[in-house]
Design a protein around this motif. Sequence first.
Motif, short mmCIF file in Angstrom:
data_model
loop_
_atom_site.label_atom_id
_atom_site.label_comp_id
_atom_site.label_asym_id
_atom_site.label_seq_id
_atom_site.Cartn_x
_atom_site.Cartn_y
_atom_site.Cartn_z
N ASP A 169 0.85 -1.13 0.00
CA ASP A 169 -0.12 0.14 0.04
C ASP A 169 0.90 1.10 0.09
N HIS A 170 1.98 1.19 -0.61
CA HIS A 170 2.93 2.24 -0.60
C HIS A 170 2.72 3.01 -1.93
N ALA A 171 1.72 4.15 -1.57
CA ALA A 171 0.96 4.88 -2.95
C ALA A 171 2.25 5.71 -3.49
N ASP A 172 3.40 6.38 -2.79
CA ASP A 172 4.21 7.20 -3.31
C ASP A 172 5.29 6.26 -4.09
N ALA A 173 5.34 5.11 -3.73
CA ALA A 173 6.36 4.11 -4.66
C ALA A 173 5.63 3.88 -5.91
N TYR A 174 4.18 3.59 -6.12
CA TYR A 174 3.56 3.37 -7.18
C TYR A 174 3.49 4.79 -8.10
N TYR A 175 3.32 5.84 -7.50
CA TYR A 175 3.56 7.15 -8.05
C TYR A 175 4.80 7.26 -8.81
N ASN A 176 5.70 7.14 -8.07
CA ASN A 176 7.46 7.18 -8.86
C ASN A 176 7.46 5.93 -9.87
N LEU A 177 6.74 5.01 -9.60
CA LEU A 177 7.09 3.86 -10.68
C LEU A 177 6.32 4.50 -11.99
N GLY A 178 4.91 5.23 -11.85
CA GLY A 178 4.50 6.01 -12.73
C GLY A 178 5.43 6.82 -13.55
N VAL A 179 5.72 7.67 -12.91
CA VAL A 179 7.02 8.76 -13.44
C VAL A 179 8.08 7.89 -14.25
N ALA A 180 8.75 6.69 -13.51
CA ALA A 180 9.63 6.35 -14.20
C ALA A 180 9.12 5.67 -15.71
N TYR A 181 8.07 4.96 -15.61
CA TYR A 181 7.50 4.34 -16.89
C TYR A 181 7.11 5.47 -17.91
N ALA A 182 6.71 6.67 -17.31
CA ALA A 182 6.60 7.85 -18.40
C ALA A 182 7.78 8.25 -19.05
N PHE A 183 8.76 8.15 -18.24
CA PHE A 183 10.21 8.86 -18.69
C PHE A 183 10.65 7.66 -19.65
N LYS A 184 10.23 6.48 -19.21
CA LYS A 184 10.58 5.44 -20.26
C LYS A 184 9.72 5.31 -21.45
N GLU A 185 8.76 6.26 -21.83
CA GLU A 185 7.82 6.38 -22.46
C GLU A 185 6.99 5.14 -22.72
N ASP A 186 6.74 4.61 -21.52
CA ASP A 186 5.52 3.36 -21.65
C ASP A 186 4.23 4.10 -20.86
#
Length: 221
Positions: A169-186
């Motif tokens: 339930d670590h919401a901020d980790a999921y958010y940062n995963l989202g940012v990382a995948y956006a950076f990777k253009e996925d």
Amino acid sequence: MENKHLEAARLIQEGKIEEAATLLNELIEENPNDALAYVNFGHLLSIIGDKERAIIFYNRAIEFDSKLATAYYGAGNTFFDQEKYEEAIEKFKAAIHYGLDEADVYFMLGLCYYNLRLLPYALANLQTATEKNPNDIESLFQYGLTLAQLEQVDEAVRVFEQVVTKKEDHADAYYNLGVAYAFKEDAQKAINMFDKALKIQPDHLLAGNGKKQLEALLSEK
């Protein structure tokens, strides 16, 4: 004497501040050179927000025992709370030098360097903290953030995935995963991560904004 020190530490932990202060005063009256009593009094003062006096007590402890690692660590934490990061770094390094070679000290050093934007130094210390205590979620998360700041995105993804494996339930980790995948253009994977963050924390504004922006981009294609 040792029993009184343990009792004072227990009272501080339980929030019985006045009782702890009385006991520590007794210890100092019985032995004015009792470095550990000054350390515990510093802890007490720091907890109640009297940071300036806390530093005085930690320094007094160091005067009586220049190798007392916990005095340096306590002073480091108090300087950190005051956002005096350079002073905190000096104290944390001294704590390590005098034998407090533990994950918490490296974590705090990492945070100091992170706040000073000295990211390579932050990374090295946070990595050490995670190696010394692999189950510390906060160290792992901060390590991931620092990797991301240094644009070591694949490594950051690996670390954030470890975080959510250990704490689902670590919401901020999921958010940062989202940012990382956006950076990777996925974009789709990024949206999935933002969704997971929002499921855990519906008012996560950053995740909500990230999702909206990516959905807008996808709709334009």
